[in-house]
Write an enzyme that holds these catalytic residues in place. Structure first.
Site, PDB file in Angstrom:
ATOM      1  N   ASP A 141      62.945  -3.618  16.623  1.00 55.36           N
ATOM      2  CA  ASP A 141      62.419  -3.552  15.256  1.00 55.36           C
ATOM      3  C   ASP A 141      61.946  -2.167  14.857  1.00 55.36           C
ATOM      4  O   ASP A 141      61.367  -1.989  13.790  1.00 55.36           O
ATOM      5  CB  ASP A 141      61.300  -4.571  15.061  1.00 55.36           C
ATOM      6  N   ASP A 161      63.478   0.627  19.677  1.00 49.01           N
ATOM      7  CA  ASP A 161      63.668  -0.752  20.104  1.00 49.01           C
ATOM      8  C   ASP A 161      64.195  -1.633  18.977  1.00 49.01           C
ATOM      9  O   ASP A 161      64.623  -1.149  17.936  1.00 49.01           O
ATOM     10  CB  ASP A 161      62.362  -1.309  20.659  1.00 49.01           C
ATOM     11  N   LYS A 198      52.938   0.948  14.880  1.00 50.98           N
ATOM     12  CA  LYS A 198      53.574   1.990  15.675  1.00 50.98           C
ATOM     13  C   LYS A 198      54.932   2.301  15.078  1.00 50.98           C
ATOM     14  O   LYS A 198      55.507   1.487  14.362  1.00 50.98           O
ATOM     15  CB  LYS A 198      53.663   1.566  17.136  1.00 50.98           C
ATOM     16  N   ASP A 217      59.679   0.016  16.254  1.00 50.13           N
ATOM     17  CA  ASP A 217      58.311   0.504  16.387  1.00 50.13           C
ATOM     18  C   ASP A 217      58.021   1.168  17.730  1.00 50.13           C
ATOM     19  O   ASP A 217      56.951   1.768  17.901  1.00 50.13           O
ATOM     20  CB  ASP A 217      57.287  -0.601  16.097  1.00 50.13           C
ATOM     21  N   ARG A 218      58.944   1.095  18.666  1.00 49.80           N
ATOM     22  CA  ARG A 218      58.727   1.726  19.970  1.00 49.80           C
ATOM     23  C   ARG A 218      59.670   2.915  20.136  1.00 49.80           C
ATOM     24  O   ARG A 218      60.653   3.054  19.415  1.00 49.80           O
ATOM     25  CB  ARG A 218      58.937   0.724  21.101  1.00 49.80           C
ATOM     26  N   SER A 221      60.689  -8.066  18.216  1.00 51.88           N
ATOM     27  CA  SER A 221      60.495  -6.702  18.699  1.00 51.88           C
ATOM     28  C   SER A 221      61.563  -6.291  19.713  1.00 51.88           C
ATOM     29  O   SER A 221      62.744  -6.268  19.406  1.00 51.88           O
ATOM     30  CB  SER A 221      59.090  -6.543  19.283  1.00 51.88           C
ATOM     31  N   HIS A 222      61.155  -5.997  20.927  1.00 53.85           N
ATOM     32  CA  HIS A 222      62.049  -5.470  21.957  1.00 53.85           C
ATOM     33  C   HIS A 222      62.715  -6.583  22.767  1.00 53.85           C
ATOM     34  O   HIS A 222      63.450  -6.289  23.721  1.00 53.85           O
ATOM     35  CB  HIS A 222      61.255  -4.575  22.904  1.00 53.85           C
ATOM     36  N   GLU A 244      50.164   3.341  22.687  1.00 54.52           N
ATOM     37  CA  GLU A 244      50.117   2.343  23.745  1.00 54.52           C
ATOM     38  C   GLU A 244      51.113   2.716  24.829  1.00 54.52           C
ATOM     39  O   GLU A 244      52.179   3.280  24.540  1.00 54.52           O
ATOM     40  CB  GLU A 244      50.461   0.955  23.205  1.00 54.52           C
ATOM     41  N   GLU A 245      50.793   2.353  26.058  1.00 55.45           N
ATOM     42  CA  GLU A 245      51.691   2.661  27.167  1.00 55.45           C
ATOM     43  C   GLU A 245      53.033   1.956  27.047  1.00 55.45           C
ATOM     44  O   GLU A 245      54.000   2.348  27.680  1.00 55.45           O
ATOM     45  CB  GLU A 245      51.035   2.282  28.499  1.00 55.45           C
ATOM     46  N   THR A 286      50.027 -11.457  20.199  1.00 55.86           N
ATOM     47  CA  THR A 286      49.595 -10.132  19.768  1.00 55.86           C
ATOM     48  C   THR A 286      50.477  -9.589  18.648  1.00 55.86           C
ATOM     49  O   THR A 286      50.049  -8.728  17.884  1.00 55.86           O
ATOM     50  CB  THR A 286      49.615  -9.145  20.948  1.00 55.86           C
ATOM     51  N   LYS A 310      56.182 -12.470  12.155  1.00 56.39           N
ATOM     52  CA  LYS A 310      54.852 -11.860  12.176  1.00 56.39           C
ATOM     53  C   LYS A 310      54.388 -11.668  10.739  1.00 56.39           C
ATOM     54  O   LYS A 310      55.180 -11.270   9.881  1.00 56.39           O
ATOM     55  CB  LYS A 310      54.898 -10.509  12.896  1.00 56.39           C
ATOM     56  N   ARG A 361      51.502  -7.891  33.971  1.00 56.84           N
ATOM     57  CA  ARG A 361      51.694  -6.446  33.918  1.00 56.84           C
ATOM     58  C   ARG A 361      50.626  -5.785  34.792  1.00 56.84           C
ATOM     59  O   ARG A 361      49.430  -6.071  34.667  1.00 56.84           O
ATOM     60  CB  ARG A 361      51.597  -5.929  32.487  1.00 56.84           C
ATOM     61  N   ARG A 414      56.558 -15.813  18.600  1.00 55.34           N
ATOM     62  CA  ARG A 414      57.852 -15.539  19.221  1.00 55.34           C
ATOM     63  C   ARG A 414      58.273 -16.727  20.070  1.00 55.34           C
ATOM     64  O   ARG A 414      57.506 -17.206  20.906  1.00 55.34           O
ATOM     65  CB  ARG A 414      57.801 -14.287  20.099  1.00 55.34           C
TER      66      ARG A 414
END
Length: 557
Positions: A293, A291, A390, A295-296, A127-128, A377-378, A32, A140, A510, A36
């Site tokens: 990168d 986070d 994001k 974006d969160r 990312s995270h 997003e959650e 997504t 990415k 999840r 990675r």
């Protein structure tokens, strides 16, 4: 951010193009958010090169185009950037823009692609996920709108990885990533750009910085935890320099290759220090984190944690208080697992609500079409149409803009919101590192049970409906099927099951748990208490312990 100024000392004008034989790697299907893997996987001879060449081969029209390259500063970031620059030169790009020190947050990279008319960008990040020699790395590709590559592009990249026989590079030394300015690598220009300046100017154009400055000058206190990741330089410049917050407002503000041994995921497990500071005596008025990168985001007021789903709803309801959104929103979009709190806001505002699969690329289509303005997003990602990713810093600034305009505490804002719209109690249970066959078997069990689930009695009541979520994109008619199992109960409460594509080893199950309480109902329960019947129902229906061998989730957020 400290910079070295001036033109690069080394000018590389003659560099022969090399064609290097390689063989396909069978594990290079982008997820997504790109490819990675563990660092050791990317360190295999030809591994990163084969994937980057596959990206270039799958992107038509790159000859003579501009490419943006940057990453989150994690281990291997600089080395792969040098590889990518040499390969871009050999593949006919006219120009590469690279963040100083190899740094570009994901939203800043998206903005750079859009501002400078690049054909796309390579964002080097996992990312995270943790960083370091024994941890994770990722690549990415973002397309010309600044957003993640859509499925047709990632499918083309994957197809190319399975047939690639060679990659192209040039014989040239590394460039100085730490000095701003331009140089030539072969026939290609490389410009090292300030990674923060353009993004900070964009933020200043969106929000009421004078009002936020006044809030901070009034004694309002802020603590931002950059988690030793990419947002440190951005936070120092924006919060401390441009908005006047005291030095020390930003903690863990220097990006480190291993993130200082942090797990740079802004949740209540990995940002526990911030949570305890915000829940303790003498807490700041407002706490936030971002986070790996950038974006969160994590939002916590004094004594008040805000779930990402609630944050999306509150920001949408109050966005008109920021200059960029004063004219109202065109629509709100949320990923399917995100709670329905934003749905109530959209209904009250009389605007569309779009429920999409997980993955920011689905929001990108809606944003490009002018159908949505704010998305979330959650998993702690929130953003708007200012970029196509994001954006953690953006979310923090919009919260500060709201607080500056309303002059209420975070707790008071949340209480007011729930009193008006009702409350969606919410949690996500992650079962990490399970064997992929076990995760697949659990999901297969649920899919086989779908027709029999309605009418089933559980601790949370009777199942009213169940489905395997499918999405038809309203912009292009494309269909994305098998996006997660939804089990629905009376009043909007639900449990959702989904296998995640963001890990590097094994699978992550999840489980999203949501209990809906209407306005006027019991809005002050502890979340765990409100959700307990649904947690029991999830185990009953999915037999999680049986399939995974785990009696409890690894992480609860």
């Amino acid at each position: 951010m400290q910079t070295k100024q001036g033109s690069l000392a080394k000018v590389i004008t003659t560099a022969p193009i090399l064609t290097v034989p390689t063989t396909p790697f069978t594990d290079q299907k982008p997820g997504t958010s790109g490819l990675r893997k563990k660092v050791r996987v990317f360190q295999q001879a030809g591994y990163a090169e084969s994937f980057i060449q596959s990206v270039f081969d799958a992107v038509p029209g790159h000859e003579g185009a501009t490419l943006v390259i940057g990453g989150d500063g994690r281990y291997l970031n600089r080395e792969v950037i040098q590889v990518a620059i040499r390969m871009a030169a050999a593949n006919g790009f006219a120009k590469v823009l690279v963040g100083q020190g190899g740094i570009l947050s994901t939203p800043a990279a998206s903005h750079a692609i859009r501002k400078y008319g690049a054909i796309g960008g390579l964002v080097l990040s996992a990312s995270h996920n943790p960083g370091g020699p024994n941890e994770d790395f990722g690549i990415k590709y973002n397309v010309s709108n600044g957003g993640p590559a859509p499925e047709p592009v990632t499918e083309a990249i994957h197809a190319r990885t399975l047939e690639i026989a060679q990659y192209r590079t040039i014989d040239a030394p590394d460039i100085d990533l730490d000095r701003l300015g331009s140089t030539q690598v072969g026939a290609m220009a490389v410009e090292v750009i300030d990674p923060v300046a353009d993004y900070a100017e964009l933020m200043e154009s969106l929000f009421d910085f004078p009002a936020i400055r006044a809030l901070l000058a009034s004694g309002f206190t802020l603590s931002f935890d950059a988690m030793s990741a990419v947002t440190g330089p951005y936070a120092h410049e924006i919060f401390e320099t441009r908005l006047g917050a005291p030095v020390g407002t930003v903690v863990n503000g220097t990006p480190l290759p291993d993130f200082g041994h942090h797990h740079p995921d802004p949740n209540l497990v990995h940002a526990r220090d911030l949570y305890e500071r915000m829940m303790g005596p003498g807490a700041p008025d407002f706490g936030a984190a971002s986070d790996g990168d950038g974006d969160r985001n994590l939002i916590i007021g004094r004594g008040q944690y805000v779930t990402p789903s609630d944050s999306l709803a509150v920001l949408a309801a109050n966005a008109h208080l920021a200059p960029a959104y004063a004219g109202g929103l065109k629509g709100i979009a949320r990923s399917m697992p995100t709670s329905g709190a934003a749905d109530r806001v959209a209904a009250a505002l009389g605007i569309p609500l779009y429920e999409t699969p997980t993955g920011w690329k689905f929001f990108g289509n809606l944003l490009d079409a002018g159908m949505a303005t704010i998305c979330g997003e959650e998993s702690a990602g929130t953003g708007s149409d200012h970029v196509r990713e994001k954006d953690g810093i953006w979310a923090v600034l919009l919260w500060l803009n709201v607080l500056a305009a309303r002059r209420l505490s975070v707790a008071a804002v949340m209480a007011d919101h729930w009193a008006q719209y009702g409350r969606n109690y919410y949690a996500r249970h992650d079962y990490e590192g399970i064997a992929t066959p076990a995760g697949d078997a659990l999901m297969a069990h649920l899919r086989e049970s779908l027709s029999a689930l309605p009418g089933t009695q559980t601790a949370a009541g009777t199942v009213e409906a169940a489905d395997d979520f499918a999405y038809t994109d309203p912009t292009d008619g494309s269909v994305s099927a098998r996006q997660g199992i939804r089990v629905l109960f009376a009043g909007g409460s639900r449990v959702v099951f989904r296998l995640s594509g963001t890990g590097t080893e094994g699978a992550t199950l999840r489980v999203y748990i949501e209990a809906c309480e209407p306005a006027g109902g019991n809005l002050t329960q502890p979340a765990a208490e409100a959700l307990a019947p649904l947690v029991a129902a999830a185990e009953q229906l999915a037999r999680i312990a049986h399939f995974t061998g785990m009696d409890a989730p690894t992480v609860i957020t």
